[in-house]
Design an enzyme around this catalytic site. Structure first.
Site, PDB file in Angstrom:
ATOM      1  N   ASP A  11       0.842  -0.864  -0.367  1.00 45.17           N
ATOM      2  CA  ASP A  11      -0.543   0.201  -0.507  1.00 45.17           C
ATOM      3  C   ASP A  11       0.792   1.426  -0.227  1.00 45.17           C
ATOM      4  O   ASP A  11       2.087   0.626   1.101  1.00 45.17           O
ATOM      5  CB  ASP A  11      -1.263   0.540   1.433  1.00 45.17           C
ATOM      6  N   LYS A  34      -4.140  17.312  -7.753  1.00 41.32           N
ATOM      7  CA  LYS A  34      -3.417  16.956  -8.344  1.00 41.32           C
ATOM      8  C   LYS A  34      -2.642  18.213  -8.157  1.00 41.32           C
ATOM      9  O   LYS A  34      -1.568  18.604  -9.163  1.00 41.32           O
ATOM     10  CB  LYS A  34      -4.377  16.657  -9.916  1.00 41.32           C
ATOM     11  N   TYR A  67      -9.747  16.191  -5.535  1.00 43.72           N
ATOM     12  CA  TYR A  67      -9.246  15.374  -6.380  1.00 43.72           C
ATOM     13  C   TYR A  67      -8.165  16.931  -7.157  1.00 43.72           C
ATOM     14  O   TYR A  67      -6.655  16.751  -7.450  1.00 43.72           O
ATOM     15  CB  TYR A  67      -9.845  15.029  -7.392  1.00 43.72           C
ATOM     16  N   SER A  86      -2.312  15.124 -14.273  1.00 44.98           N
ATOM     17  CA  SER A  86      -3.648  15.093 -14.497  1.00 44.98           C
ATOM     18  C   SER A  86      -4.090  16.528 -15.714  1.00 44.98           C
ATOM     19  O   SER A  86      -3.208  17.730 -14.405  1.00 44.98           O
ATOM     20  CB  SER A  86      -5.003  14.791 -13.181  1.00 44.98           C
TER      21      SER A  86
END
Length: 277
Positions: free
Chosen positions: A63, A163, A159, A146
């Site tokens: 992980d 990013k 999110y 992204s």
């Protein structure tokens, strides 16, 4: 294929599916040996079994939120292949564009903690576990960024913030690890990939790939200049090869290559996102 990565050794986090798997497969095709890291060992072992050269693919269950597991993964990679040339920090989750106005305070807090732990802390911990070996090889880190690292509405606020944070992290590490280690990013646009959502919003069972499969045939194309470009993750991998290769990108660090269909030249599709409020 070019053979640009002959003899290289790479570690790819989130290497069991999507862009991580596509990058790992492309690196092998370019001559590299690759350790793929993820939480689903069965998924990782399938990637190994499907490889045309399974001796050059190594599955590591870990992980990215676990610093000790990442250190062990790096040690296992070096023990297996002798060195480490490239870290591809890639494991991530998406918030499925869940807007601030659709989150209560508790959801906002828990989702922030989970998503930043994977998307940002996971990159930072992977870099911390890897930098010593990368200094030895004058290697590189390539981060999956992204379109949301630069522009809004590629995700929800959590999110997008994560990013943007990864973009800043990439630039900071490029400074801190120079001149021994190059650090760059690939800012991907939308692709058909098994990107999952946060457990805190009970979205871990959702897959972005499924939403592509459900799109009606008569749906208008996405509002990007290259609206008929491929959404296959394999078609996004060339920039990773370029940035990993010392011979091809030796003077490049602190840069992000946008592979997003031209979002940056499109302009805004609407004036405001809150007209419904």
């Amino acid at each position: 294929m070019t053979g640009w990565l002959d003899g290289y050794v790479a570690l790819v986090t989130g290497g069991g599916s999507g862009i991580g798997r596509a990058v790992a497969e492309r690196f092998v095709a370019e001559g590299a040996s690759v350790a793929i890291l993820g939480r689903n060992l069965e998924q990782l072992e399938k990637v190994v079994a499907d490889s045309p050269d399974p001796d050059r693919v190594f599955a590591v269950r870990a992980d990215v939120r676990d610093a000790d597991a990442l250190h062990a993964a790096v040690a296992d990679t070096v023990a297996r292949f002798g060195k480490l040339d490239t870290l591809v920090a890639n494991a991530g989750i998406w918030d499925y564009k869940r807007a601030l106005t659709r989150l209560d305070a508790a959801e906002l807090s828990t989702t922030f903690d989970e998503l930043f732990a994977v998307n940002v802390r996971g990159y930072l911990l992977a870099a911390e576990a890897s930098w010593r070996e990368l200094v030895k090889t004058r290697g590189s880190i390539v981060m999956t960024l992204s379109n949301a690292s630069f522009y809004v509405n590629g995700g929800g606020p959590i999110y997008t913030a994560s990013k943007h944070a990864c973009l800043g992290l990439m630039r900071e590490l490029a400074f801190e690890l120079a001149p021994k280690v190059r650090v760059n990013g690939v800012a991907c646009g939308g692709m058909k990939t098994d990107l999952r959502g946060p457990e805190s919003l009970e979205m871990q069972g959702r897959s972005l790939a499924a939403s592509f499969d459900k799109r009606p045939d008569d749906l208008p194309p996405p509002p990007i200049p290259l609206h008929d470009s491929s959404t296959d993750p394999r078609d996004f991998t060339g920039s990773y090869v370029l940035l990993a290769s010392r011979a091809q990108s030796g003077p490049i660090t602190g840069q992000a290559i946008s592979v997003d269909g031209g979002i940056g030249v499109r302009g805004f599709g609407s004036a405001a996102g809150g007209d419904h409020l």
